[in-house]
Design a protein around this motif. Structure first.
Motif, PDB file in Angstrom:
ATOM      1  N   ALA A 353      26.933  74.075  41.631  1.00 23.18           N
ATOM      2  CA  ALA A 353      28.319  74.503  41.811  1.00 23.18           C
ATOM      3  C   ALA A 353      29.243  73.321  41.505  1.00 23.18           C
ATOM      4  O   ALA A 353      28.790  72.185  41.356  1.00 23.18           O
ATOM      5  CB  ALA A 353      28.542  75.005  43.232  1.00 23.18           C
ATOM      6  N   VAL A 354      30.551  73.590  41.420  1.00 26.29           N
ATOM      7  CA  VAL A 354      31.483  72.511  41.056  1.00 26.29           C
ATOM      8  C   VAL A 354      31.856  71.628  42.239  1.00 26.29           C
ATOM      9  O   VAL A 354      32.268  70.487  42.064  1.00 26.29           O
ATOM     10  CB  VAL A 354      32.774  73.059  40.407  1.00 26.29           C
ATOM     11  CG1 VAL A 354      32.494  73.663  39.055  1.00 26.29           C
ATOM     12  CG2 VAL A 354      33.471  74.053  41.320  1.00 26.29           C
ATOM     13  N   GLY A 355      31.766  72.136  43.465  1.00 27.13           N
ATOM     14  CA  GLY A 355      32.070  71.327  44.625  1.00 27.13           C
ATOM     15  C   GLY A 355      33.543  71.299  44.990  1.00 27.13           C
ATOM     16  O   GLY A 355      34.402  71.842  44.279  1.00 27.13           O
ATOM     17  N   PRO A 356      33.887  70.634  46.108  1.00 22.08           N
ATOM     18  CA  PRO A 356      35.241  70.721  46.667  1.00 22.08           C
ATOM     19  C   PRO A 356      36.336  70.033  45.861  1.00 22.08           C
ATOM     20  O   PRO A 356      37.478  70.487  45.865  1.00 22.08           O
ATOM     21  CB  PRO A 356      35.093  70.077  48.046  1.00 22.08           C
ATOM     22  CG  PRO A 356      33.906  69.173  47.926  1.00 22.08           C
ATOM     23  CD  PRO A 356      32.977  69.874  46.980  1.00 22.08           C
ATOM     24  N   ALA A 357      36.020  68.940  45.177  1.00 17.88           N
ATOM     25  CA  ALA A 357      37.068  68.234  44.445  1.00 17.88           C
ATOM     26  C   ALA A 357      37.554  69.044  43.249  1.00 17.88           C
ATOM     27  O   ALA A 357      38.767  69.238  43.055  1.00 17.88           O
ATOM     28  CB  ALA A 357      36.561  66.860  43.997  1.00 17.88           C
ATOM     29  N   TRP A 358      36.627  69.534  42.428  1.00 10.27           N
ATOM     30  CA  TRP A 358      37.015  70.393  41.316  1.00 10.27           C
ATOM     31  C   TRP A 358      37.566  71.723  41.824  1.00 10.27           C
ATOM     32  O   TRP A 358      38.535  72.264  41.257  1.00 10.27           O
ATOM     33  CB  TRP A 358      35.834  70.659  40.391  1.00 10.27           C
ATOM     34  CG  TRP A 358      35.408  69.515  39.519  1.00 10.27           C
ATOM     35  CD1 TRP A 358      34.150  68.970  39.453  1.00 10.27           C
ATOM     36  CD2 TRP A 358      36.198  68.795  38.562  1.00 10.27           C
ATOM     37  NE1 TRP A 358      34.116  67.954  38.525  1.00 10.27           N
ATOM     38  CE2 TRP A 358      35.366  67.826  37.961  1.00 10.27           C
ATOM     39  CE3 TRP A 358      37.538  68.861  38.176  1.00 10.27           C
ATOM     40  CZ2 TRP A 358      35.816  66.938  36.987  1.00 10.27           C
ATOM     41  CZ3 TRP A 358      38.007  67.974  37.207  1.00 10.27           C
ATOM     42  CH2 TRP A 358      37.140  67.028  36.616  1.00 10.27           C
ATOM     43  N   GLY A 359      36.945  72.275  42.885  1.00 11.18           N
ATOM     44  CA  GLY A 359      37.419  73.543  43.431  1.00 11.18           C
ATOM     45  C   GLY A 359      38.867  73.469  43.865  1.00 11.18           C
ATOM     46  O   GLY A 359      39.639  74.417  43.679  1.00 11.18           O
ATOM     47  N   TRP A 360      39.266  72.347  44.440  1.00  5.19           N
ATOM     48  CA  TRP A 360      40.661  72.130  44.831  1.00  5.19           C
ATOM     49  C   TRP A 360      41.550  72.013  43.600  1.00  5.19           C
ATOM     50  O   TRP A 360      42.613  72.640  43.518  1.00  5.19           O
ATOM     51  CB  TRP A 360      40.738  70.867  45.689  1.00  5.19           C
ATOM     52  CG  TRP A 360      42.092  70.256  45.838  1.00  5.19           C
ATOM     53  CD1 TRP A 360      43.185  70.831  46.426  1.00  5.19           C
ATOM     54  CD2 TRP A 360      42.493  68.957  45.418  1.00  5.19           C
ATOM     55  NE1 TRP A 360      44.252  69.968  46.384  1.00  5.19           N
ATOM     56  CE2 TRP A 360      43.853  68.802  45.773  1.00  5.19           C
ATOM     57  CE3 TRP A 360      41.843  67.900  44.774  1.00  5.19           C
ATOM     58  CZ2 TRP A 360      44.567  67.639  45.507  1.00  5.19           C
ATOM     59  CZ3 TRP A 360      42.559  66.745  44.513  1.00  5.19           C
ATOM     60  CH2 TRP A 360      43.906  66.608  44.873  1.00  5.19           C
ATOM     61  N   ALA A 361      41.108  71.244  42.618  1.00 12.76           N
ATOM     62  CA  ALA A 361      41.924  71.000  41.429  1.00 12.76           C
ATOM     63  C   ALA A 361      42.146  72.271  40.608  1.00 12.76           C
ATOM     64  O   ALA A 361      43.176  72.420  39.940  1.00 12.76           O
ATOM     65  CB  ALA A 361      41.274  69.926  40.564  1.00 12.76           C
ATOM     66  N   GLN A 362      41.193  73.179  40.646  1.00 12.82           N
ATOM     67  CA  GLN A 362      41.300  74.406  39.856  1.00 12.82           C
ATOM     68  C   GLN A 362      42.456  75.300  40.307  1.00 12.82           C
ATOM     69  O   GLN A 362      42.881  76.181  39.563  1.00 12.82           O
ATOM     70  CB  GLN A 362      39.979  75.186  39.936  1.00 12.82           C
ATOM     71  CG  GLN A 362      38.845  74.511  39.186  1.00 12.82           C
ATOM     72  CD  GLN A 362      37.474  74.952  39.669  1.00 12.82           C
ATOM     73  OE1 GLN A 362      37.360  75.822  40.528  1.00 12.82           O
ATOM     74  NE2 GLN A 362      36.427  74.347  39.139  1.00 12.82           N
ATOM     75  N   ASN A 363      42.953  75.070  41.511  1.00  7.05           N
ATOM     76  CA  ASN A 363      44.036  75.894  42.039  1.00  7.05           C
ATOM     77  C   ASN A 363      45.396  75.224  41.919  1.00  7.05           C
ATOM     78  O   ASN A 363      46.352  75.623  42.597  1.00  7.05           O
ATOM     79  CB  ASN A 363      43.754  76.249  43.499  1.00  7.05           C
ATOM     80  CG  ASN A 363      42.476  77.025  43.660  1.00  7.05           C
ATOM     81  OD1 ASN A 363      42.202  77.951  42.910  1.00  7.05           O
ATOM     82  ND2 ASN A 363      41.655  76.636  44.625  1.00  7.05           N
ATOM     83  N   ALA A 364      45.509  74.204  41.086  1.00 10.17           N
ATOM     84  CA  ALA A 364      46.781  73.507  40.917  1.00 10.17           C
ATOM     85  C   ALA A 364      47.897  74.525  40.672  1.00 10.17           C
ATOM     86  O   ALA A 364      47.703  75.485  39.918  1.00 10.17           O
ATOM     87  CB  ALA A 364      46.691  72.536  39.733  1.00 10.17           C
ATOM     88  N   PRO A 365      49.043  74.354  41.324  1.00 10.45           N
ATOM     89  CA  PRO A 365      49.457  73.203  42.139  1.00 10.45           C
ATOM     90  C   PRO A 365      49.256  73.400  43.639  1.00 10.45           C
ATOM     91  O   PRO A 365      49.804  72.641  44.434  1.00 10.45           O
ATOM     92  CB  PRO A 365      50.955  73.135  41.830  1.00 10.45           C
ATOM     93  CG  PRO A 365      51.353  74.571  41.749  1.00 10.45           C
ATOM     94  CD  PRO A 365      50.175  75.275  41.097  1.00 10.45           C
ATOM     95  N   PHE A 366      48.458  74.396  44.033  1.00 13.32           N
ATOM     96  CA  PHE A 366      48.439  74.828  45.430  1.00 13.32           C
ATOM     97  C   PHE A 366      47.389  74.094  46.269  1.00 13.32           C
ATOM     98  O   PHE A 366      46.487  73.436  45.750  1.00 13.32           O
ATOM     99  CB  PHE A 366      48.205  76.337  45.495  1.00 13.32           C
ATOM    100  CG  PHE A 366      49.215  77.132  44.721  1.00 13.32           C
ATOM    101  CD1 PHE A 366      50.575  76.878  44.856  1.00 13.32           C
ATOM    102  CD2 PHE A 366      48.811  78.130  43.837  1.00 13.32           C
ATOM    103  CE1 PHE A 366      51.513  77.601  44.145  1.00 13.32           C
ATOM    104  CE2 PHE A 366      49.743  78.864  43.123  1.00 13.32           C
ATOM    105  CZ  PHE A 366      51.095  78.601  43.271  1.00 13.32           C
ATOM    106  N   ARG A 367      47.510  74.286  47.572  1.00 12.86           N
ATOM    107  CA  ARG A 367      46.576  73.694  48.536  1.00 12.86           C
ATOM    108  C   ARG A 367      45.351  74.583  48.732  1.00 12.86           C
ATOM    109  O   ARG A 367      45.412  75.793  48.654  1.00 12.86           O
ATOM    110  CB  ARG A 367      47.262  73.514  49.899  1.00 12.86           C
ATOM    111  CG  ARG A 367      48.232  72.353  49.973  1.00 12.86           C
ATOM    112  CD  ARG A 367      48.792  72.212  51.382  1.00 12.86           C
ATOM    113  NE  ARG A 367      47.754  71.896  52.366  1.00 12.86           N
ATOM    114  CZ  ARG A 367      48.007  71.778  53.674  1.00 12.86           C
ATOM    115  NH1 ARG A 367      49.229  71.983  54.139  1.00 12.86           N
ATOM    116  NH2 ARG A 367      47.023  71.480  54.514  1.00 12.86           N
ATOM    117  N   ARG A 368      44.243  73.906  49.018  1.00 11.97           N
ATOM    118  CA  ARG A 368      42.990  74.540  49.419  1.00 11.97           C
ATOM    119  C   ARG A 368      42.355  75.389  48.328  1.00 11.97           C
ATOM    120  O   ARG A 368      42.643  75.234  47.151  1.00 11.97           O
ATOM    121  CB  ARG A 368      43.198  75.341  50.708  1.00 11.97           C
ATOM    122  CG  ARG A 368      43.454  74.472  51.948  1.00 11.97           C
ATOM    123  CD  ARG A 368      42.362  73.491  52.212  1.00 11.97           C
ATOM    124  NE  ARG A 368      42.443  72.917  53.560  1.00 11.97           N
ATOM    125  CZ  ARG A 368      41.772  71.854  53.945  1.00 11.97           C
ATOM    126  NH1 ARG A 368      40.970  71.239  53.093  1.00 11.97           N
ATOM    127  NH2 ARG A 368      41.891  71.397  55.170  1.00 11.97           N
TER     128      ARG A 368
END
Length: 527
Positions: A353-368
């Motif tokens: 899986a991509v993990g939390p860092a990429w998972g967070w970045a994929q939702n730019a500009p939002f949180r979580r």
């Protein structure tokens, strides 16, 4: 005796009238109004665990020319909400209801979109992921979808859906079927994204041959883990993510600003509590797994191009509404870990899986991200395409929710949402038709929207959003003004205690109705 000229004089007005009628009918046939089928075909495409900004028309780096075409020729939504989780989103889409949190999300006092559209004379198909059960009351084939092909579970191996999960993921063998018959064997060059598209295309042809309108729900499993993609698609993206997740978010943010999707008044969040340092990470490995993730989206876009081509070939490109969205935000889960010595993204032999860092970045500009109820978890890209009926290259900033899809389809089908179905009293639909929005008009929206998943809570009323984040060490509600601060940077809870108390009370009232089992809030406990 009447002369030939006399008959000609009598015939001339008739010929003129016939000619005028033919010209009018031809003009009407060529006009945008006539190209709108009163009960249009509907293709509802949903992908799995894809972030808000992953596709090109929402600021991403992945090459998505076919999805971008839908956006350029249709409408993009900026405030369209899901339920932050695979199962709850699917429950809401097929019922038009908020998810109930008892034993099952799908019950006999709920009618499905498959059942409603079938009763309205549509040929109904679900191709892809279901994830709402496989019993008599919960199997798609027994709940209104005349044709089903795909995954009854939540995720599977893309190259061989019956290959058992690795031990660190539980070792399960996933449930795959065609209609109500389990499938156990798959050909050598099998890939789920292609196969789901094949079945959807076949359904369009079958409906066209039968001269019936069609409702096709195409539910891709990509880019949900495991990260599986074809080598040629992966090769397109290797080395393209060496900027790291932090810079990727900033780059996407700039592109979104240029597109007019976000407000310059918002502030981009700088970090996430579950992310980690790009500088100390294994950057080759991180680039590799994000490249596979991108390749999965690329492959999906290629297949969406096949669907659009089929609509053109069958003459249904003008009388079909196509919708595209994701079931939740990018995913931060990481089964199997991120040790490059143990994990190899891409081939069917591994499960990454991509993990939390990429998972967070994929939702730019939002949180979580997925399962969290900040904007990164519950906001989806949503595109609506219906040539000559939806304003081209338009951006809709109205608030809408996946529960609105059911009443929209009911209205388009020219039918009614039933009070009873198959001998059962049916819960009233909770969504509101989006047809005015699709037409570029206004509608009276929801007084509130609410969410729950895995101890996380949220409620939105107007521009105000109240959020309970289970990782917040203070165990307190957070309050944001979404109009001014969509990225949820400035918590205003201390400045508006009365609003917090009132909205929290409304959330608990909603939660009780949805059968959410939470303890009344006190000063120290989240649940």
């Amino acid at each position: 005796m009447k002369t030939r000229s006399h008959f000609a004089a009598r015939l001339l007005p008739l010929l003129l009238a016939i000619t005028v009628f033919a010209v009018v009918e031809q003009a009407r046939a060529e006009s945008p109004e006539s190209s709108r089928q009163s009960n249009p075909n509907i293709v509802l495409i949903m992908c799995d665990d894809m972030g808000f900004s992953d596709i090109g028309c929402y600021g991403g780096e992945v090459m998505t020319p076919n999805i971008d075409r839908l956006a350029n020729e249709g409408m993009r939504f900026t405030q369209f909400y899901n339920n932050a989780k695979c199962t709850t989103t699917r429950a809401s889409i097929v019922t038009g209801l908020y998810p109930r949190f008892g034993k099952t999300h799908l019950r006999r006092n709920m009618v499905t979109i498959g059942e409603v559209m079938s009763a309205a004379g549509y040929k109904t198909t679900l191709s892809g992921k279901w994830h709402l059960g496989d019993g008599k009351d919960t199997h798609p084939y027994y709940r209104g979808f005349q044709s089903f092909y795909g995954l009854l579970d939540g995720c599977c191996n893309f190259f061989n859906p019956r290959q058992p999960d690795p031990k660190y993921k539980g070792g399960r063998v996933r449930n795959f079927a065609i209609n109500d018959t389990p499938l156990h064997e798959f050909p050598e060059n099998y890939y789920t994204t292609d196969a789901f598209t094949d079945h959807a295309i076949k359904a369009i042809h079958n409906a066209d041959d039968a001269k019936q309108p069609f409702f096709v729900h195409l539910t891709y499993t990509c880019p949900h883990y495991p990260l599986h993609a074809k080598p040629a698609d992966i090769a397109k993206y290797r080395g393209k993510f060496k900027m790291g997740w932090g810079q990727m978010r900033k780059d996407r943010w700039k592109r979104q600003q240029a597109m007019g999707l976000v407000s310059d008044a918002w502030s981009l969040t700088e970090s996430d509590s579950r992310s980690y340092s790009w500088e100390s990470a294994d950057q080759d490995f991180e680039d590799h797994r994000m490249a596979v993730y991108a390749a999965m989206i690329d492959s999906m876009d290629q297949n969406i191009g096949r669907v659009l081509k089929t609509l053109e070939e069958t003459g249904h490109d003008k009388d079909t509404l196509v919708l595209f969205l994701s079931d939740n935000g990018g995913c931060a889960e990481e089964p199997g870990g991120r040790d490059p010595a143990k994990r190899n993204p891409g081939p069917k032999e591994d499960y990454v899986a991509v993990g939390p860092a990429w998972g967070w970045a994929q939702n730019a500009p939002f949180r979580r991200y997925k399962t969290w109820l900040h904007e990164g978890g519950v906001t989806t890209p949503m595109i609506a395409w219906w040539p000559d009926s939806i304003p081209a290259n338009s951006i809709n900033r109205d608030v809408a929710h996946i529960i609105d899809l059911m009443p929209t389809f009911v209205e388009l089908a020219g039918t009614e949402y039933p009070q009873t179905f198959d001998g059962h009293e049916i819960l009233p639909v909770e969504g509101i038709s989006m047809l005015p929005l699709l037409q570029g008009k206004q509608r009276e929206g929801h007084q509130q929207l609410a969410w729950y998943w895995s101890k996380n809570r949220a409620i939105r009323q107007g521009d105000w959003k109240l959020v309970w984040d289970k990782l917040n060490p203070d165990k307190k509600w957070e309050l944001y003004n979404i109009a001014n601060d969509r990225c949820e940077v400035k918590d205003l809870a201390k400045e508006h205690p009365d609003r917090v108390a009132a909205m929290a009370k409304d959330w608990f009232a909603w939660a009780e109705e949805m059968e959410v089992k939470v303890k009344p809030e006190n000063s120290s406990k989240a649940d």
